[in-house]
Design an enzyme around this catalytic site. Sequence first.
Site, PDB file in Angstrom:
ATOM      1  N   GLY A  25      -0.157  37.776  80.301  1.00 52.18           N
ATOM      2  CA  GLY A  25       0.837  37.649  79.232  1.00 52.18           C
ATOM      3  C   GLY A  25       0.915  36.226  78.696  1.00 52.18           C
ATOM      4  N   ASN A  27      -0.111  35.204  76.056  1.00 51.17           N
ATOM      5  CA  ASN A  27      -0.130  35.214  74.588  1.00 51.17           C
ATOM      6  C   ASN A  27       1.259  35.111  73.971  1.00 51.17           C
ATOM      7  OD1 ASN A  27       0.056  38.121  75.624  1.00 51.17           O
ATOM      8  ND2 ASN A  27       0.723  38.314  73.500  1.00 51.17           N
ATOM      9  N   GLY A  29       5.820  34.079  74.665  1.00 49.65           N
ATOM     10  CA  GLY A  29       6.955  33.715  75.513  1.00 49.65           C
ATOM     11  C   GLY A  29       6.645  32.663  76.566  1.00 49.65           C
ATOM     12  N   ILE A  30       7.213  32.860  77.749  1.00 42.29           N
ATOM     13  CA  ILE A  30       7.060  31.897  78.843  1.00 42.29           C
ATOM     14  C   ILE A  30       5.582  31.733  79.215  1.00 42.29           C
ATOM     15  CG2 ILE A  30       7.652  31.461  81.264  1.00 42.29           C
ATOM     16  CD1 ILE A  30      10.259  33.183  80.667  1.00 42.29           C
ATOM     17  N   GLY A  31       4.858  32.857  79.226  1.00 38.91           N
ATOM     18  CA  GLY A  31       3.439  32.824  79.607  1.00 38.91           C
ATOM     19  C   GLY A  31       2.635  31.927  78.685  1.00 38.91           C
ATOM     20  N   SER A 154      12.913  36.987  89.111  1.00 37.48           N
ATOM     21  CA  SER A 154      14.100  36.779  88.263  1.00 37.48           C
ATOM     22  C   SER A 154      15.330  36.624  89.158  1.00 37.48           C
ATOM     23  CB  SER A 154      14.297  37.958  87.311  1.00 37.48           C
ATOM     24  OG  SER A 154      14.818  39.050  88.019  1.00 37.48           O
ATOM     25  N   TYR A 180      14.349  47.690  85.485  1.00 33.37           N
ATOM     26  CA  TYR A 180      13.619  46.435  85.257  1.00 33.37           C
ATOM     27  C   TYR A 180      13.784  45.494  86.452  1.00 33.37           C
ATOM     28  CZ  TYR A 180      13.085  41.567  83.778  1.00 33.37           C
ATOM     29  OH  TYR A 180      12.751  40.238  83.736  1.00 33.37           O
TER      30      TYR A 180
HETATM   31  N1  LIG Z   1      13.179  35.500  79.550  1.00 34.79           N
HETATM   32  C1  LIG Z   1      13.954  35.451  80.625  1.00 34.79           C
HETATM   33  O1  LIG Z   1      15.125  35.018  80.560  1.00 34.79           O
HETATM   34  C2  LIG Z   1      13.425  35.892  81.954  1.00 34.79           C
HETATM   35  C3  LIG Z   1      14.292  35.880  83.066  1.00 34.79           C
HETATM   36  C4  LIG Z   1      13.807  36.250  84.311  1.00 34.79           C
HETATM   37  C5  LIG Z   1      12.479  36.604  84.443  1.00 34.79           C
HETATM   38  N2  LIG Z   1      11.659  36.635  83.367  1.00 34.79           N
HETATM   39  C6  LIG Z   1      10.239  37.027  83.554  1.00 34.79           C
HETATM   40  O2  LIG Z   1       9.401  36.070  82.924  1.00 34.79           O
HETATM   41  C7  LIG Z   1       8.214  36.722  82.449  1.00 34.79           C
HETATM   42  C8  LIG Z   1       7.989  36.398  80.983  1.00 34.79           C
HETATM   43  O3  LIG Z   1       9.143  36.764  80.240  1.00 34.79           O
HETATM   44  P1  LIG Z   1       9.273  36.441  78.672  1.00 34.79           P
HETATM   45  O4  LIG Z   1      10.709  36.255  78.389  1.00 34.79           O
HETATM   46  O5  LIG Z   1       8.295  35.392  78.306  1.00 34.79           O
HETATM   47  O6  LIG Z   1       8.818  37.848  78.041  1.00 34.79           O
HETATM   48  P2  LIG Z   1       8.152  38.157  76.625  1.00 34.79           P
HETATM   49  O7  LIG Z   1       8.374  37.058  75.646  1.00 34.79           O
HETATM   50  O8  LIG Z   1       8.617  39.532  76.268  1.00 34.79           O
HETATM   51  O9  LIG Z   1       6.587  38.193  76.950  1.00 34.79           O
HETATM   52  C9  LIG Z   1       6.108  39.191  77.803  1.00 34.79           C
HETATM   53  C10 LIG Z   1       4.611  39.052  77.912  1.00 34.79           C
HETATM   54  O10 LIG Z   1       4.134  40.124  78.751  1.00 34.79           O
HETATM   55  C11 LIG Z   1       3.073  40.774  78.053  1.00 34.79           C
HETATM   56  N3  LIG Z   1       2.906  42.174  78.428  1.00 34.79           N
HETATM   57  C12 LIG Z   1       3.817  43.174  78.366  1.00 34.79           C
HETATM   58  N4  LIG Z   1       3.238  44.333  78.728  1.00 34.79           N
HETATM   59  C13 LIG Z   1       1.932  44.063  79.000  1.00 34.79           C
HETATM   60  C14 LIG Z   1       0.812  44.847  79.419  1.00 34.79           C
HETATM   61  N5  LIG Z   1       0.886  46.170  79.583  1.00 34.79           N
HETATM   62  N6  LIG Z   1      -0.369  44.230  79.642  1.00 34.79           N
HETATM   63  C15 LIG Z   1      -0.497  42.894  79.449  1.00 34.79           C
HETATM   64  N7  LIG Z   1       0.518  42.097  79.044  1.00 34.79           N
HETATM   65  C16 LIG Z   1       1.717  42.687  78.827  1.00 34.79           C
HETATM   66  C17 LIG Z   1       3.463  40.650  76.591  1.00 34.79           C
HETATM   67  O11 LIG Z   1       2.344  40.932  75.776  1.00 34.79           O
HETATM   68  P3  LIG Z   1       2.518  41.567  74.284  1.00 34.79           P
HETATM   69  O12 LIG Z   1       2.657  40.394  73.357  1.00 34.79           O
HETATM   70  O13 LIG Z   1       1.247  42.328  74.081  1.00 34.79           O
HETATM   71  O14 LIG Z   1       3.732  42.445  74.301  1.00 34.79           O
HETATM   72  C18 LIG Z   1       3.901  39.206  76.554  1.00 34.79           C
HETATM   73  O15 LIG Z   1       2.782  38.351  76.520  1.00 34.79           O
HETATM   74  C19 LIG Z   1       8.409  38.210  82.734  1.00 34.79           C
HETATM   75  O16 LIG Z   1       7.754  38.534  83.940  1.00 34.79           O
HETATM   76  C20 LIG Z   1       9.902  38.358  82.908  1.00 34.79           C
HETATM   77  O17 LIG Z   1      10.239  39.439  83.762  1.00 34.79           O
HETATM   78  C21 LIG Z   1      12.099  36.283  82.112  1.00 34.79           C
END
Ligand SMILES: NC(=O)c1ccc[n+]([C@@H]2O[C@H](COP(=O)([O-])OP(=O)(O)OC[C@H]3O[C@@H](n4cnc5c(N)ncnc54)[C@H](OP(=O)(O)O)[C@@H]3O)[C@@H](O)[C@H]2O)c1
Length: 329
Positions: A25, A27, A29-31, A154, A180
């Site tokens: 991931g 591509n 957000g955090i990744g 998380s 989730y």
């Molecule tokens: N944001 C927060 O406050 C928070 C808090 C606690 C934990 N987290 C954890 O931090 C991580 C990143 O969160 P984020 O906020 O950056 O989320 P995000 O912006 O929604 O990004 C999610 C990433 O996961 C990818 N993804 C989803 N389904 C996929 C699949 N089937 N195969 C490959 N890639 C896939 C998405 O790709 P696409 O672009 O193709 O959808 C995107 O690159 C997650 O594990 C989340 O649980 C986040």
Amino acid sequence: VANRNPQWDVRNLPKNPDRVFFVTGGNAGIGYFIAEQLASTGATVFIGARNEMRASAAIKAIRAEVPNARVLSAHLDLSDINSVRSITGLLGDAPRLDGLILNAGVLAQSDRSETVNGHELMMGTNHLGHFALVSQLLPVLDSTPGSRVVTLSSVASRFAHLDMDDLQSTAGTFKGFRTYVRSKLAQSIFALELERRLRSTGSDTQSLLAHPGGAIDGLTPSRPPLRTRTRAEHAKALPQIPVAQSKEHAAWPAVRAALDPNAHGGQLWGPRLLRTQGKPSTESVPKRWTDHAAATALWDESVRLTGATWPILDGDSPETRPESSQTSP
Ligand SMILES: NC(=O)c1ccc[n+]([C@@H]2O[C@H](COP(=O)([O-])OP(=O)(O)OC[C@H]3O[C@@H](n4cnc5c(N)ncnc54)[C@H](OP(=O)(O)O)[C@@H]3O)[C@@H](O)[C@H]2O)c1
């Protein structure tokens, strides 16, 4: 005890052009920011993404921030075990893998849906997809000295309960946020069980946890052509500053877990301030994440559901392991 090593500078990371990282991931957000920050060390960074156009926008954005960044995309759909199985072929030219960052995640969904493999989408992608991915990449990790697996957990999963009789919320029990959070709990339990099993086999690979605190796009700086934040979006997000931070800062704990020479397996890294924002430090690991019986049950069920195999952990010691199994499982 919190690690407040003043030597760690989130904006001046230790350089090492020989290293190779894989960020799921990467591509968005955090990744994305984890990949950008790792690329700033001179390392080669693979972005595991299911959409080629979003991956290429991320690569362009990283190159705009980090001149001469060595970033590549690898097709990865974690909701499809066959896609996960083909990943080692894509990494064929990489002779090593220093860090695998399990970042991709499907966030809370309002309705229950399933992966192509018939698994509940969040448990299937976040936990089972990553479980299968680690099993595929463990041989190359194991043959890379000092390699690490970093799992994004998380804060909410500190308080979750894993129901092994209903792992996939099939019994009319689906609730978006709860399912989730259970998937994040499963990932956390898996990460610590992986660390236990790695230590008992004498592998040099370590498994660590990181969590990003609370991170929202509205507080996150623009990274064209990947994403541009509007003024309105930013203004709307400002009241959340006491409890949330940018995704750029939210990447810091995972990056430190991957790079800090003083970090080690079994640790949990998170934002220092109230577990929601700020520079990265270590935190206590919740007891329920280390429940051995739950971890064993989850591992066995995950093997059954994914068909993943773990020759290295199943007693195939480095001395007796055939050379070929270290590069192509
Ligand atoms: N944001 C927060 O406050 C928070 C808090 C606690 C934990 N987290 C954890 O931090 C991580 C990143 O969160 P984020 O906020 O950056 O989320 P995000 O912006 O929604 O990004 C999610 C990433 O996961 C990818 N993804 C989803 N389904 C996929 C699949 N089937 N195969 C490959 N890639 C896939 C998405 O790709 P696409 O672009 O193709 O959808 C995107 O690159 C997650 O594990 C989340 O649980 C986040």
